[in-house]
Design a protein around this motif. Structure first.
Motif, PDB file in Angstrom:
ATOM      1  N   UNK A  65       0.927  -1.287   0.188  1.00  0.00           N
ATOM      2  CA  UNK A  65      -0.035  -0.037  -0.112  1.00  0.00           C
ATOM      3  C   UNK A  65       0.860   1.141  -0.122  1.00  0.00           C
ATOM      4  N   UNK A  66       0.755   2.121  -0.976  1.00  0.00           N
ATOM      5  CA  UNK A  66       1.570   3.406  -0.911  1.00  0.00           C
ATOM      6  C   UNK A  66       1.407   4.397   0.148  1.00  0.00           C
ATOM      7  N   UNK A  67       0.125   4.192   0.670  1.00  0.00           N
ATOM      8  CA  UNK A  67       0.182   5.120   1.720  1.00  0.00           C
ATOM      9  C   UNK A  67       0.279   4.342   3.507  1.00  0.00           C
ATOM     10  N   UNK A  68       0.405   3.052   3.277  1.00  0.00           N
ATOM     11  CA  UNK A  68       0.625   2.397   4.530  1.00  0.00           C
ATOM     12  C   UNK A  68       1.879   1.366   3.931  1.00  0.00           C
ATOM     13  N   UNK A  69       3.013   1.719   4.040  1.00  0.00           N
ATOM     14  CA  UNK A  69       4.146   0.944   3.788  1.00  0.00           C
ATOM     15  C   UNK A  69       4.255  -0.522   4.447  1.00  0.00           C
ATOM     16  N   UNK A  70       3.623  -0.528   5.758  1.00  0.00           N
ATOM     17  CA  UNK A  70       3.787  -2.002   6.402  1.00  0.00           C
ATOM     18  C   UNK A  70       2.574  -2.880   5.901  1.00  0.00           C
ATOM     19  N   UNK A  71       1.721  -2.384   4.951  1.00  0.00           N
ATOM     20  CA  UNK A  71       0.518  -3.049   4.575  1.00  0.00           C
ATOM     21  C   UNK A  71       0.936  -3.982   3.227  1.00  0.00           C
ATOM     22  N   UNK A  72       0.579  -5.237   3.224  1.00  0.00           N
ATOM     23  CA  UNK A  72       0.861  -6.196   2.057  1.00  0.00           C
ATOM     24  C   UNK A  72      -0.577  -6.323   1.565  1.00  0.00           C
ATOM     25  N   UNK A  73      -0.752  -6.183   0.049  1.00  0.00           N
ATOM     26  CA  UNK A  73      -2.027  -6.241  -0.303  1.00  0.00           C
ATOM     27  C   UNK A  73      -2.095  -7.445  -1.514  1.00  0.00           C
ATOM     28  N   UNK A  74      -2.971  -8.295  -1.218  1.00  0.00           N
ATOM     29  CA  UNK A  74      -2.777  -9.547  -2.017  1.00  0.00           C
ATOM     30  C   UNK A  74      -4.046  -9.573  -2.550  1.00  0.00           C
ATOM     31  N   UNK A  75      -4.314  -9.848  -3.957  1.00  0.00           N
ATOM     32  CA  UNK A  75      -5.540 -10.115  -4.534  1.00  0.00           C
ATOM     33  C   UNK A  75      -5.746 -11.381  -5.452  1.00  0.00           C
ATOM     34  N   UNK A  76      -7.267 -11.694  -5.312  1.00  0.00           N
ATOM     35  CA  UNK A  76      -7.406 -13.046  -6.312  1.00  0.00           C
ATOM     36  C   UNK A  76      -8.773 -12.908  -6.899  1.00  0.00           C
ATOM     37  N   UNK A  77      -8.505 -13.075  -8.193  1.00  0.00           N
ATOM     38  CA  UNK A  77      -9.819 -12.933  -9.027  1.00  0.00           C
ATOM     39  C   UNK A  77     -10.446 -14.179  -9.340  1.00  0.00           C
ATOM     40  N   UNK A  78     -11.799 -14.007  -8.928  1.00  0.00           N
ATOM     41  CA  UNK A  78     -12.790 -15.202  -9.097  1.00  0.00           C
ATOM     42  C   UNK A  78     -13.449 -15.186 -10.345  1.00  0.00           C
ATOM     43  N   UNK A  79     -13.040 -16.161 -11.249  1.00  0.00           N
ATOM     44  CA  UNK A  79     -14.253 -15.959 -12.451  1.00  0.00           C
ATOM     45  C   UNK A  79     -15.531 -16.324 -12.516  1.00  0.00           C
ATOM     46  N   UNK A  80     -16.213 -16.032 -13.734  1.00  0.00           N
ATOM     47  CA  UNK A  80     -17.436 -16.310 -13.324  1.00  0.00           C
ATOM     48  C   UNK A  80     -17.957 -17.769 -13.370  1.00  0.00           C
ATOM     49  N   UNK A  81     -17.194 -18.787 -13.701  1.00  0.00           N
ATOM     50  CA  UNK A  81     -17.490 -19.979 -13.556  1.00  0.00           C
ATOM     51  C   UNK A  81     -17.232 -20.742 -12.316  1.00  0.00           C
ATOM     52  N   UNK A  82     -16.583 -19.776 -11.261  1.00  0.00           N
ATOM     53  CA  UNK A  82     -16.311 -20.420  -9.942  1.00  0.00           C
ATOM     54  C   UNK A  82     -17.289 -19.569  -9.000  1.00  0.00           C
ATOM     55  N   UNK A  83     -18.019 -20.388  -7.890  1.00  0.00           N
ATOM     56  CA  UNK A  83     -19.098 -20.012  -7.000  1.00  0.00           C
ATOM     57  C   UNK A  83     -19.729 -20.952  -6.552  1.00  0.00           C
TER      58      UNK A  83
END
Length: 339
Positions: A65-83
């Motif tokens: 995070x550019x505003x919080x240097x100690x924050x790690x941001x991890x993302x995962x994309x869930x496609x339409x056929x998952x759920x």
């Protein structure tokens, strides 16, 4: 305390402390989501797995995070056929398969296509650590999806960057525009020349300066007065033709006036009287002069052939025998000049 939050697991804390002490890193590779078995769980640092895992897959993006240097941001994309389940818990897993961080998540139902409605959804995990340098987030581009926002951001960054490979004779790339001095010098082999600079560089060729030349028209070649245009082989030879043999002709090019010289033998001259003889080719404009000489076979007397008709025609002339002495017919050698 906030209702929704993330924290390092005991295993994660131990690994992070060890990595900082030894100058090493923890490598985060996957994000896992669960449904909490139907209820919202409370994050527990002693957890080694989610309450009920519904999906585990590689991470899609990872940033600090550019505003919080100690924050790690991890993302995962869930496609339409998952759920087909409700997200209530999330976690991050390192390359050893250990659960490093865990958190709860606002209850969110992820529909699947077979239910008649679906969407692409991004799950974000934010984890605060004491030293982000000790954590490596590994994204495998061959197996993950990218969000539209991420793609647009990466494209904008790429387009705004000048850190691109240079163009070569075999590879596409970026190149500098040559200055007028470099264009005039003609020694630089890594820069491009614009049309404007090329036009400024091009000069009219003269007898002492190399440059560009205009191709002359046929009329200019024929006139022979222009000294600033170039003559092509085709225009230089325009109008030239010939036939070489006992009966033949030579047609000079138009820029030499198109003069035509013809010669031929005529064997049907009567012993007395006139004969109209045809030329090998007709004159397109005029026949100026015609000449004839006698070519009597060996052992026979001269038949005295002469030419009548000081105004020969375009395609033939009139020949008469001036004496009846000799054979009943003679061979005449005839020359005609015209254009």
């Amino acid at each position: 305390m906030a209702q929704f939050y993330t924290l390092l697991t005991d295993v994660g804390q131990a690994k992070l402390a060890n990595a900082i002490a030894l100058g090493q890193t923890i490598e985060i590779t996957e994000l896992t989501v669960g449904d909490g078995n139907g209820s919202l769980p409370t994050p527990d640092s002693s957890a080694e797995a989610l309450v009920n895992v519904v999906r585990r897959a590689p991470i899609n993006t990872s940033t600090t995070d550019p505003d919080n240097p100690s924050w790690i941001i991890v993302e995962q994309v869930l496609p339409p056929d998952v759920g087909g389940w409700t997200i209530r818990e999330i976690g991050i897993i390192d390359t050893d398969g250990d659960l490093i961080g865990v958190g709860n998540y606002p209850e969110t139902y992820k529909p699947v296509l077979s239910e008649g409605s679906s969407r692409t959804q991004t799950v974000r995990f934010v984890l605060e650590v004491s030293d982000t340098a000790a954590v490596t987030l590994k994204v495998d581009p061959s197996v993950v999806l990218a969000t539209r926002e991420y793609v647009d951001a990466q494209r904008a960054e790429h387009e705004g960057s000048r850190n691109h490979p240079a163009a070569t004779e075999t590879e596409q790339g970026m190149a500098y525009i040559a200055t007028q001095t470099e264009t005039d010098g003609g020694t630089d082999d890594v820069k491009f020349i614009t049309a404007k600079k090329l036009k400024n560089w091009v000069k009219q060729a003269t007898e002492s300066v190399m440059g560009l030349l205009k191709v002359a028209t046929q009329a200019q070649v024929d006139a022979g007065t222009d000294d600033t245009t170039a003559v092509t082989p085709k225009k230089l030879r325009w109008g030239v033709s010939y036939s070489l043999g006992p009966n033949g002709y030579l047609v000079l090019p138009s820029w030499l006036g198109g003069l035509i010289i013809q010669w031929f033998l005529e064997s049907s001259i009567p012993s007395s009287g006139q004969a109209t003889v045809s030329y090998p080719i007709a004159f397109p404009n005029a026949a100026f002069r015609a000449f004839a000489t006698d070519v009597t076979p060996s052992g026979q007397s001269n038949g005295g052939v002469s030419l009548f008709g000081l105004d020969p025609g375009l395609s033939s002339c009139l020949v008469t025998k001036s004496s009846a002495v000799g054979p009943s017919s003679d061979v005449a050698s005839i020359f005609v000049i015209g254009h």
